[in-house]
Design an enzyme around this catalytic site. Structure first.
Site, mmCIF file in Angstrom:
data_model
loop_
_atom_site.group_PDB
_atom_site.id
_atom_site.type_symbol
_atom_site.label_atom_id
_atom_site.label_comp_id
_atom_site.label_asym_id
_atom_site.label_seq_id
_atom_site.Cartn_x
_atom_site.Cartn_y
_atom_site.Cartn_z
ATOM 1 N N ASP A 39 -9.595 -5.105 -5.054
ATOM 2 C CA ASP A 39 -8.979 -4.043 -4.250
ATOM 3 C C ASP A 39 -9.570 -2.708 -4.681
ATOM 4 O O ASP A 39 -9.384 -2.271 -5.815
ATOM 5 C CB ASP A 39 -7.464 -4.048 -4.462
ATOM 6 C CG ASP A 39 -6.722 -3.152 -3.485
ATOM 7 O OD1 ASP A 39 -7.340 -2.215 -2.941
ATOM 8 O OD2 ASP A 39 -5.519 -3.381 -3.277
ATOM 9 N N HIS B 36 -7.526 -5.219 -0.581
ATOM 10 C CA HIS B 36 -6.313 -4.482 -0.227
ATOM 11 C C HIS B 36 -5.536 -5.133 0.918
ATOM 12 O O HIS B 36 -4.301 -5.064 0.952
ATOM 13 C CB HIS B 36 -6.684 -3.044 0.147
ATOM 14 C CG HIS B 36 -5.543 -2.088 0.091
ATOM 15 N ND1 HIS B 36 -4.874 -1.783 -1.074
ATOM 16 C CD2 HIS B 36 -4.929 -1.347 1.058
ATOM 17 C CE1 HIS B 36 -3.917 -0.901 -0.835
ATOM 18 N NE2 HIS B 36 -3.923 -0.632 0.452
ATOM 19 N N SER C 194 0.825 -1.202 0.000
ATOM 20 C CA SER C 194 0.000 0.000 0.000
ATOM 21 C C SER C 194 0.866 1.261 0.000
ATOM 22 O O SER C 194 1.686 1.454 -0.893
ATOM 23 C CB SER C 194 -0.941 -0.053 1.215
ATOM 24 O OG SER C 194 -1.823 1.029 1.250
#
Length: 395
Positions: free
Chosen positions: A342, A371, A171
């Protein structure tokens, strides 16, 4: 933020005890610090404080070897793991050892290091400013890329004697990698390979509720969220994790609230570990970091933080508008994994990113993944981690 939804539901239906089913078995790691979590599973742990050029004191953790290879005391290849937004080093060790990337890499023969970005639970100190001051929180992922990564990586290189290390980012951990390795060539030379999980360079197509934040004027965002911490870990989070979401009838509610923000993949979440996940998350960041992401969601570009006026931008960047970051300037070899479900690192944004990577070695889209699956999914070893271990061994 999603935790507030859970709290509201509990208030509406009355109390968590008894009414929502019996409490599941508690995992002791929910109330441990990083070093305790590591040693709980029989792994060696070392803890360091790294001071950045601008005075932030970062907590950095090390697993020098695994349980299966402790007899080999020579130099080991280094793997550095960098967490994502409002997260911490605990993300890499919250599952069982055979399902946590940090432990898997340690058992595979790597010297594993876990970083923490400024402002989270384990990096909330500064040489000059108190966390109670506004000045302490005047940062976003710009500063994490400019100061945190160089300080941490340089420390690791010096400590281990290894000239190059493997970098794994998730991320926002990929975002600061893209920025640091494209703007700091000397730092980029210290990276063997970049393993990007749920990479985020733009958020033009994100469908997360966080997208709605970008529609709110910045002055109003400051009124709503203030100018210091955003989503720090607190007693309410701890209570929800250990006393509420671990109850049989509420784990579904908690997981669905989580999926709203990160994408759905119900079958892959180990609800028996909810107390550990929520016992350490969210770990916090600055509201300025949030505002920066809102800026990117609105512009659809990877750009430095807009300080609000041409004068302020001139002071920070020597130009009236924030500069754009050029990901194509990063020549570090990179492997990318992204999820089809995601909604933060949207597949369309990833599709825009891939052609800009001049040294892309590998790409895999895992259709069911959201995610958080890259750090918590029950099948992450089969889908992602084993491939990382294999690729590291090839280099």
């Amino acid at each position: 933020m999603w935790l507030l939804l859970v709290t509201s539901v509990l208030s509406a239906f009355g109390g968590a005890h008894g009414l929502f089913g019996k409490l599941g078995p508690k995992n002791p790691e929910a109330n441990m610090n990083v070093s305790q979590m590591i040693t709980y599973w029989g792994y060696p742990s070392e803890e360091y404080e790294v001071v950045t050029e601008d005075g932030y004191i970062l907590g950095v953790y090390r697993i020098p070897y695994g349980k299966k290879n402790s007899e080999n005391i020579g130099k080991r290849p280094v793997a550095y793991l960098q967490h994502g937004l409002i997260a911490s080093a605990t993300n890499w060790i919250t599952n069982l050892p055979n399902n946590s990337l940090a432990f898997i890499l340690a058992d595979a023969g790597y010297d594993v290091w876990l970083g923490n970005s400024r402002g989270n639970t384990w990096s909330r100190k500064n040489v000059y400013y108190s966390p109670d001051s506004v000045e302490f929180w005047a940062f976003s992922f710009d500063e994490m890329a400019k100061y945190d990564l160089p300080a941490t990586i340089d420390f690791i290189v010096q400590k281990t004697g290894q000239e190059k290390i493997h970098y794994v980012g998730h991320s926002q951990g990929t975002t600061i990698g893209f920025i640091a390795f494209s703007t700091n060539p000397a730092l980029a030379k210290k990276i063997k390979r970049f393993y990007a999980l749920a990479p985020v360079a733009t958020v033009k197509y994100t469908e997360s509720p966080f997208k709605k934040i970008s529609l709110i004027p910045k002055f109003l965002l400051k009124v709503i969220f203030g100018n210091k911490m955003f989503m720090p870990h607190n007693y309410l989070d701890q209570f929800l994790g250990t006393e509420v979401c671990s109850r049989e009838l509420l784990d579904l509610l908690c997981s669905n609230a989580l999926f709203i923000f990160c994408g759905f993949d119900k079958k892959n979440l180990n609800v028996s570990r909810f107390d550990v996940y929520l016992g350490h998350n969210p770990a916090g960041t600055s509201t300025q970091d949030l505002f920066h992401w809102a800026q990117l969601a609105k512009s659809g570009k990877l750009q430095a933080y807009n300080w609000g006026s041409p004068l302020q931008n001139m002071l920070h960047y020597n130009q009236k508008t924030p500069p754009y970051y050029d990901v194509s300037a990063m020549t570090v070899p990179i492997a990318v994994w992204n999820g089809g479900h995601d909604i933060l690192a949207d597949p369309q944004d990833v599709a825009m990113l891939l052609p800009k990577l001049p040294n892309l070695l590998y790409h895999k889209e895992i259709l069911p993944y959201n995610h958080l699956d890259f750090i918590w999914a029950m099948d992450a070893p089969q889908e992602v981690y084993n491939e990382i271990v294999t690729m590291m061994a090839e280099d």
